[in-house]
Design an enzyme around this catalytic site. Structure first.
Site: not given
Length: 503
Positions: A51, A91, A184, A298, A340, A378, A380
């Site tokens: 990041d 962010h 995201e 999900h 993810t 990735e 999660a």
């Protein structure tokens, strides 16, 4: 044979700790980081992801960039012979799953919000979310004369100028453009910092004055000036059937509901399109790939309303593909899609959440592949067990190895979250090494795989109608085998892997 097998190789990256650069923009963990990178190199890893926090680099004032700490980190990555994926992190760090440090967006940007709080994403109750600027201010020159998009573009330009050495050397191969909370492309619909708890449906987050005015103008243009933003979609921790909007035959199926959901999800796609266009101009000709990250929502996937996806801005229903539209937008920018929850199994989820991470992964990956994109993944949540690694391996090559050339589908890369001393110790390290080997199709580390071509200019803007054609018909995902053909053995099995464990 090895040449054909090389087409099955999936690159593995590891996400660096959130606080590798300190909250006061210093790099103080040189020795520790050097030692960790050495162990990653020994495990055969291809590279690392980091990041690059806007709140640190431009924290002191407009255009007062300080890249010195990041240059020191990048030097170590370069020395270790690893590739680097850099996230343009516009962010806040803090307030999401796994956030261990607090790095807000720049203070001078937040100061604008003291007099104009509508620069922040806002829920129906009026609560502001300061993690990321609302996409409603993308084109509003509120920040010392600059718009939000101009600030993002200037930041990326300064990154390119200051990191030229690493771009030219081929160390930096990937620029992931942050487009929302947690980096995201989504709305902050499920903020833990405001009391959201899994598996709440979340809330629509478009009640700042800029987005509200945009919606009212769009509704009037559509001949419905009387339409307002939803007032019947409940609160963060509701279940779908508790709300008028998401219940069976609820508002989401009416003309008004469909209009709102199209507007809400299209705004997000246009936001991504706009910022990626700037990123493409900045990195034009560099040997990098642009990427964006999509959140793995999900929960409530198994019910017709897909409520949690809708509040996040993914207009995905049983008969509408809310991810292929995003994938189609990405084709314009030669960008890849990072998804993810690649490690999750449906059987690990609670029944009440109506969760289906495996089906979701299959849908999103298939959407990206159908649009011809490079797709990456990735995990999660942090995992060290063979079950998680084998789920990732299955998703990386859904139909297994092809000994005669490229498999029908494969991930372009996988990023493991995240680097820790726990990962690099004892059995965890041994299992991880085996996982990397299997992702590399048992071929060992090969830095020549998937060379990155110079970035080409984005194609002309695609009309939204063209993008939305990708939503329907919603096609079945490509077939995925139940299990990988190159499994990592559980360390309770007696096998070669156990011999790797330190005695």
């Amino acid at each position: 044979m090895a040449g054909n097998m090389l087409a099955n190789y999936v690159q593995v990256y590891v996400m660096l700790p959130l606080d590798v650069v300190s909250v006061d923009n210093k790099f103080e963990k040189g020795d520790e980081t050097r030692a960790q990178l050495k162990k990653l190199t020994e495990a055969g890893v291809d590279g690392v992801m980091i990041d690059v926090w806007w709140g640190l680099v431009e924290g002191k004032g407009p255009k007062a960039y300080d890249w010195s700490a990041y240059k020191q980190v990048f030097d170590l990555v370069h020395e270790a012979g690893l590739k680097l994926q850099a996230i343009m992190s516009f962010h806040q760090c803090g307030g999401n799953v796994g956030d261990i440090v607090n790095i807000p967006i720049p203070q001078w940007v937040r100061d604008v919000g003291a007099t104009d709080p509508d620069i922040f994403y806002t829920n129906r109750g009026g609560t502001r979310n300061i993690e990321y600027l609302t996409l409603g201010v993308d084109d509003q020159p509120l920040f010392h004369g600059r718009t939000a998009v101009q600030m993002y573009a200037d930041y990326m330009t300064s990154f390119r100028e200051n990191m030229k050495k690493f771009l030219d050397a081929g160390t930096i191969v990937d620029i992931e453009v942050g487009l929302g909370p947690a980096g995201e492309m989504r709305y902050p619909s499920y903020p833990q910092s405001q009391g959201w708890v899994f598996p709440g449906v979340g809330e629509f987050i478009c009640y700042d004055k800029y987005l509200e005015a945009d919606f009212k103008a769009a509704a009037a243009k559509a001949g419905h000036p009387e339409w307002e933003l939803p007032d019947d979609a409940g609160e963060y921790n509701d279940t779908p059937e508790k709300t008028q909007f998401f219940k069976d035959n609820g508002t989401y199926l009416t003309e008004k509901g469909k209009f709102f959901l199209s507007w809400y999800s299209n705004k997000l796609i246009k936001h991504g399109d706009k910022v990626l266009d700037e990123a493409n101009k900045v990195f034009l000709g560099c040997r990098v790939q642009l990427a964006i990250k999509i959140s793995g929502i999900h929960w409530w996937y198994r019910v017709p309303n897909h409520a949690a996806e809708l509040t996040a801005g993914y207009y995905n229903l049983d008969d509408r593909d809310g991810y292929r539209t995003i994938a189609r937008m990405l084709t314009r920018h030669h960008a890849s899609m990072n998804f993810t929850c690649a490690e999750m199994r449906d059987s690990e989820q609670s029944e009440e959440a109506k969760s289906a991470p495996e089906e979701l992964v299959q849908q999103v990956l298939s959407a990206g592949w159908r649009e011809g994109l490079h797709v990456a993944c990735e995990n999660a949540l942090g995992r060290f067990d063979a079950t998680a690694y084998n789920t990732i391996l299955r998703n990386a090559r859904p139909k297994g190895i092809n000994k005669n050339g490229p498999p029908e589908h494969k991930l372009f890369g996988f990023t493991y979250l995240r680097l820790s001393n726990e990962l690099l110790e004892g059995q965890n390290y041994a299992t991880f090494q085996t996982f990397v080997e299997k992702m590399h199709a048992n071929l060992g580390h090969d830095p020549s795989v998937d060379p990155v071509a110079p970035l080409e200019r984005s194609k002309p803007e695609m009309p939204i109608e063209m993008i939305l054609k990708a939503a329907q018909p919603k096609l079945e995902p490509f077939p995925f085998d139940k299990n990988t053909d190159l499994p990592v053995k559980d360390h309770t099995d007696v096998g070669d892997e156990v011999l790797l464990a330190p005695v």
